[in-house]
Design an enzyme around this catalytic site. Structure first.
Site, PDB file in Angstrom:
ATOM      1  N   TRP A  12     -77.356 -36.823 -97.819  1.00 29.49           N
ATOM      2  CA  TRP A  12     -78.142 -35.595 -97.875  1.00 29.49           C
ATOM      3  C   TRP A  12     -77.564 -34.542 -96.928  1.00 29.49           C
ATOM      4  O   TRP A  12     -77.527 -33.349 -97.237  1.00 29.49           O
ATOM      5  CB  TRP A  12     -79.608 -35.921 -97.568  1.00 29.49           C
ATOM      6  CG  TRP A  12     -80.640 -34.848 -97.772  1.00 29.49           C
ATOM      7  CD1 TRP A  12     -81.737 -34.647 -97.001  1.00 29.49           C
ATOM      8  CD2 TRP A  12     -80.722 -33.866 -98.825  1.00 29.49           C
ATOM      9  NE1 TRP A  12     -82.486 -33.605 -97.492  1.00 29.49           N
ATOM     10  CE2 TRP A  12     -81.884 -33.102 -98.609  1.00 29.49           C
ATOM     11  CE3 TRP A  12     -79.896 -33.543 -99.903  1.00 29.49           C
ATOM     12  CZ2 TRP A  12     -82.263 -32.037 -99.439  1.00 29.49           C
ATOM     13  CZ3 TRP A  12     -80.276 -32.489-100.733  1.00 29.49           C
ATOM     14  CH2 TRP A  12     -81.447 -31.749-100.498  1.00 29.49           C
ATOM     15  N   ARG A  32     -70.768 -38.746 -84.849  1.00 36.01           N
ATOM     16  CA  ARG A  32     -70.907 -39.431 -83.569  1.00 36.01           C
ATOM     17  C   ARG A  32     -69.545 -39.740 -82.937  1.00 36.01           C
ATOM     18  O   ARG A  32     -69.418 -39.747 -81.720  1.00 36.01           O
ATOM     19  CB  ARG A  32     -71.665 -40.763 -83.753  1.00 36.01           C
ATOM     20  CG  ARG A  32     -73.147 -40.610 -84.045  1.00 36.01           C
ATOM     21  CD  ARG A  32     -73.921 -39.998 -82.877  1.00 36.01           C
ATOM     22  NE  ARG A  32     -74.080 -40.892 -81.750  1.00 36.01           N
ATOM     23  CZ  ARG A  32     -75.054 -41.787 -81.630  1.00 36.01           C
ATOM     24  NH1 ARG A  32     -75.956 -41.908 -82.578  1.00 36.01           N
ATOM     25  NH2 ARG A  32     -75.143 -42.561 -80.564  1.00 36.01           N
ATOM     26  N   LYS A 101     -86.555 -38.068 -93.965  1.00 37.41           N
ATOM     27  CA  LYS A 101     -87.942 -38.316 -94.342  1.00 37.41           C
ATOM     28  C   LYS A 101     -88.361 -39.703 -93.880  1.00 37.41           C
ATOM     29  O   LYS A 101     -88.130 -40.685 -94.570  1.00 37.41           O
ATOM     30  CB  LYS A 101     -88.104 -38.214 -95.858  1.00 37.41           C
ATOM     31  CG  LYS A 101     -87.800 -36.816 -96.424  1.00 37.41           C
ATOM     32  CD  LYS A 101     -87.781 -36.826 -97.949  1.00 37.41           C
ATOM     33  CE  LYS A 101     -87.519 -35.424 -98.503  1.00 37.41           C
ATOM     34  NZ  LYS A 101     -87.428 -35.411 -99.971  1.00 37.41           N
ATOM     35  N   GLY A 130     -89.202 -32.118-100.088  1.00 38.30           N
ATOM     36  CA  GLY A 130     -89.468 -31.751-101.476  1.00 38.30           C
ATOM     37  C   GLY A 130     -88.739 -32.672-102.429  1.00 38.30           C
ATOM     38  O   GLY A 130     -88.071 -33.618-101.998  1.00 38.30           O
ATOM     39  N   LYS A 185     -94.049 -40.877 -99.301  1.00 35.47           N
ATOM     40  CA  LYS A 185     -93.654 -41.029-100.714  1.00 35.47           C
ATOM     41  C   LYS A 185     -92.497 -42.030-100.834  1.00 35.47           C
ATOM     42  O   LYS A 185     -92.358 -42.687-101.867  1.00 35.47           O
ATOM     43  CB  LYS A 185     -93.306 -39.669-101.330  1.00 35.47           C
ATOM     44  CG  LYS A 185     -92.057 -38.995-100.773  1.00 35.47           C
ATOM     45  CD  LYS A 185     -90.795 -39.345-101.523  1.00 35.47           C
ATOM     46  CE  LYS A 185     -89.568 -38.979-100.699  1.00 35.47           C
ATOM     47  NZ  LYS A 185     -88.310 -39.178-101.445  1.00 35.47           N
ATOM     48  N   ASP A 238     -92.467 -34.341-104.696  1.00 36.59           N
ATOM     49  CA  ASP A 238     -91.485 -35.301-104.208  1.00 36.59           C
ATOM     50  C   ASP A 238     -91.846 -36.720-104.659  1.00 36.59           C
ATOM     51  O   ASP A 238     -90.980 -37.514-105.053  1.00 36.59           O
ATOM     52  CB  ASP A 238     -91.443 -35.213-102.680  1.00 36.59           C
ATOM     53  CG  ASP A 238     -90.207 -35.849-102.085  1.00 36.59           C
ATOM     54  OD1 ASP A 238     -89.316 -36.282-102.845  1.00 36.59           O
ATOM     55  OD2 ASP A 238     -90.130 -35.905-100.848  1.00 36.59           O
TER      56      ASP A 238
END
Lengths: 327, 327
Positions: A12, A32, A101, A130, A185, A238
């Site tokens: 993402w 990192r 999330k 979303g 979700k 979502d």
């Protein structure tokens, strides 16, 4: 145009880096280790999100020395966000937009709280959520999301930075609701993936997901969030995208568990972080503290802990009872 | 056990007749003509719902002379309900449960209002709605629904009559919300079917259906219904089942329209009543009177009226705008 960091070379994160670059921003993907940064620079992206090819202007950098940025997208997996921020020399006044999330299992905190604990002004933290299956967004298919911050000015700023021809952001002031929607979700999606693999039909799947929305809403309200957020893109939107698409890793985890794999085996099979797996027990604890009933989340957590098999969990959830419709 | 009429040998009517018979009730399928009644009696059901085979104890009868009944399920298509009731000698004190999902186009009335206009006490009318794709229910797959009546005693009575091992009913007092949910989701399902056939991805499909839920909720509130009903089985539950399953006739109509068929051709191709087709313009008029914005419903009505092609309608619905999330 701005200079925007993206902390975390996740699927993402890289997808959003590509969108930001298309919007004309200078993107700095923060890793990192120098080895990881070199690999991202060499292939202009990451292997598991090959659709995204970062443009020549995109840079890579190190979490430990990000340099000056106008803003930073936080795309690290939920359970390693705190460690990433602790290792980061990001100026604590830099606007941040968290896009993972989940709920931090070790502390039970929402991620905006993790960020505030790392030194940011809680009111300035922004979060994005979303119906945004990364593979579709990476392929250039249109999508919409919600950007929330207690300070509407910050939500507006990020809205303008992230929105583009194929990605539309709406503003919200309900950070709690948006975060609970995104985290919970993922857990319901594990249940939906398992139920689908067990042969549940469209009617009961819809009933299951509807009950999932009800428990997400109960927790949101118990934590002081806005139940209306659960009616929107960061809630039911979502939830639908994740529960009715097998592109979701959480959905796939559920299907693998239903096939009889043990939780550890199923997680290993997917390979990447599956946010719902650690978030499920974190939400169970959070719901207990808040006094909100979350039966689906509890069953998912029990299956992931190896305490219950999928068939028994599903039977418990679908056990008939005659009652006034509960919410 | 009771003697229950089922007015209308439709797919859903015959399916519910089968459920009622399994629950131990004596079922009387009421038809308009002796020829239709004889055909239903001969094949113990109807051709387009061959999964349902009514048991020997099930009877057929005529709408015009139903005989004494403890209750009657009304399963006629929405646009012919009034004519069926006018032709019926049903005692106006007989408890009725309407199970069709639509709005009467000629009068703009909800179906409970049509029933009250035919002589029933409005407070006693009950309605059933929820995620209940008939083919799954007929196949014995589990499902859940909501039974609503202004008089909770009537909702309770029907709940006990209809609920069985595979079909679970919840009670509600919100007749308006349950009816608007059932009618309006059929129209949103036409939009979803069309959008899916046009290649819309999971993310934007979720965004579209979320906006559909928002407009269903706006109309419910404008008519004095309970917005919470839209969070439940008769709102978002039914919406999800219909928008994410190609088993729905409304969904199939949308896909046929997207393939370039003219509305009349697409409806003829399906053959059976497609509730959303007449309900779309009825809802547009109802929303205008109530002052509720329903952009998706308006676009579906425009396409069905031949005033707009699917691509243009979809473009209008997905046109980007930056705003606070609207509900």
């Amino acid at each position: 145009m701005s200079r925007i960091g993206v902390l975390g070379a996740t699927s993402w994160g890289v997808t959003l880096a590509g969108l930001l670059a298309k919007n004309g921003h200078t993107v700095v993907v923060l890793c990192r280790s120098p080895e990881e940064a070199a690999a991202v620079a060499r292939r202009r992206g990451i292997a598991r999100m090959a659709q995204v090819v970062l443009p020549p202007g995109a840079e890579t950098g190190l979490v430990a020395s990000p340099g000056p940025l106008d803003g930073c997208v936080l795309a690290a997996p939920s359970q390693s966000l705190a460690a990433n921020l602790a290792a980061s020399a990001l100026d604590r006044g830099t606007p941040v937009l968290n896009v993972a999330k989940g709920i931090e299992l070790a502390s039970g905190r929402r991620l905006s709280e993790v960020i505030a604990a790392a030194g940011w002004d809680a009111a300035e933290v922004a979060v994005l959520s979303g119906p945004n299956l990364a593979h579709e967004v990476a392929a250039g298919q249109p999508a919409a999301a919600v950007v929330a911050s207690a300070r509407l000015r910050m939500a507006e700023w990020w809205q303008l930075v992230v929105s583009g021809p194929t990605f539309r952001c709406y503003r919200s002031g309900d950070v709690t609701g948006v975060e609970i929607g995104g985290a919970s979700k993922n857990v319901i999606a594990i249940a939906a993936g398992a139920a689908g693999a067990m042969g549940l039909g469209s009617n009961m799947m819809a009933a299951l997901v509807t009950r999932g929305l009800a428990e997400m809403t109960r927790l949101t309200v118990a934590l002081g969030g806005d139940p209306e957020t659960m009616r929107g893109l960061a809630g039911v939107g979502d939830l639908m995208a994740t529960c009715f698409s097998s592109l979701s890793r959480n959905h796939r985890l559920g299907a693998l568990l239903a096939s009889g794999l043990r939780p550890g085996e199923a997680l290993a099979r997917i390979g990447e972080a599956v946010e719902g797996a650690a978030t499920a027990p974190a939400l169970v604890a959070m719901a207990q503290r808040a006094g909100a009933e979350m039966p689906i989340t509890e069953e998912v957590a029990a299956v992931l802990a190896g305490e219950r098999d999928v068939a028994a969990a599903l039977e418990r959830l679908l056990r008939p009872e005659l009652a006034i419709e509960s919410r």
